[in-house]
Write a protein that holds these residues in place. Structure first.
Motif, PDB file in Angstrom:
ATOM      1  N   LEU A  78       0.831  -1.208   0.000  1.00  0.00           N
ATOM      2  CA  LEU A  78       0.000   0.000   0.000  1.00  0.00           C
ATOM      3  C   LEU A  78       0.867   1.260   0.000  1.00  0.00           C
ATOM      4  CD1 LEU A  78      -2.756  -1.060   2.541  1.00  0.00           C
ATOM      5  CD2 LEU A  78      -3.044  -0.698   0.090  1.00  0.00           C
ATOM      6  N   ALA A  79       1.988   1.218   0.711  1.00  0.00           N
ATOM      7  CA  ALA A  79       2.888   2.363   0.738  1.00  0.00           C
ATOM      8  C   ALA A  79       3.546   2.586  -0.616  1.00  0.00           C
ATOM      9  CB  ALA A  79       3.947   2.169   1.810  1.00  0.00           C
ATOM     10  N   LYS A  80       3.851   1.494  -1.336  1.00  0.00           N
ATOM     11  CA  LYS A  80       4.442   1.624  -2.675  1.00  0.00           C
ATOM     12  C   LYS A  80       3.519   2.383  -3.609  1.00  0.00           C
ATOM     13  CE  LYS A  80       6.993  -2.734  -2.791  1.00  0.00           C
ATOM     14  NZ  LYS A  80       7.022  -4.058  -3.444  1.00  0.00           N
ATOM     15  N   ASP A  81       2.209   2.117  -3.496  1.00  0.00           N
ATOM     16  CA  ASP A  81       1.224   2.745  -4.372  1.00  0.00           C
ATOM     17  C   ASP A  81       0.742   4.084  -3.854  1.00  0.00           C
ATOM     18  OD1 ASP A  81       1.441   0.530  -5.957  1.00  0.00           O
ATOM     19  OD2 ASP A  81      -0.458  -0.378  -5.327  1.00  0.00           O
ATOM     20  N   GLY A  82       1.077   4.418  -2.625  1.00  0.00           N
ATOM     21  CA  GLY A  82       0.629   5.682  -2.059  1.00  0.00           C
ATOM     22  C   GLY A  82      -0.810   5.634  -1.568  1.00  0.00           C
TER      23      GLY A  82
END
Length: 128
Positions: free
Chosen positions: A121-125
């Motif tokens: 989720l952090a990779k995709d923002g």
């Protein structure tokens, strides 16, 4: 380990995602109308009181969440799917032969799967 606030946010997203995947999410507009018009998109200037704009935002969030969760490898994906089902049911009623039978090992696996999901989720923002 994630803090309580992050745990609750991920729990809410998992439950929302499970409902969204079933394609039975609530739609804007008055309920009980013709089924053919339930998926129709109205012009937001005429239907903003029914939440059309926030529904579009929620749909985008769920699309991003769906893309992120589907990058989690097995058997952790199964753990997240069953966690989502149990969160919607509000009881631990669903189980899988892919998951450990021991409750403590299963909970550790779910916590590890949530950590993997948070990284995606952090990779995709979607969630920082």
């Amino acid at each position: 380990m994630m803090n309580d606030e992050t745990w609750h946010i991920v729990s809410g997203l998992l439950a929302d995602w499970h409902i969204w995947c079933r394609h039975t999410e609530q739609r804007s507009g008055p309920p009980g109308r013709a089924a053919g018009f339930g998926q129709s998109v109205s012009n937001s200037q005429y239907d903003w009181e029914n939440g059309v704009e926030s529904e579009l935002v929620d749909k985008r969030i769920m699309q991003g969440f769906d893309a992120a969760i589907n990058r989690v490898k097995q058997p952790y994906l199964t753990a997240l799917q069953l966690e989502a089902r149990n969160l919607v049911a509000r009881h631990a009623v669903w189980d899988s032969p892919r998951l450990p039978k021991d409750r403590i090992q299963r909970e550790l696996m779910i916590a590890e799967a949530r950590g993997m999901l948070l990284k995606e989720l952090a990779k995709d923002g979607v969630l920082c």
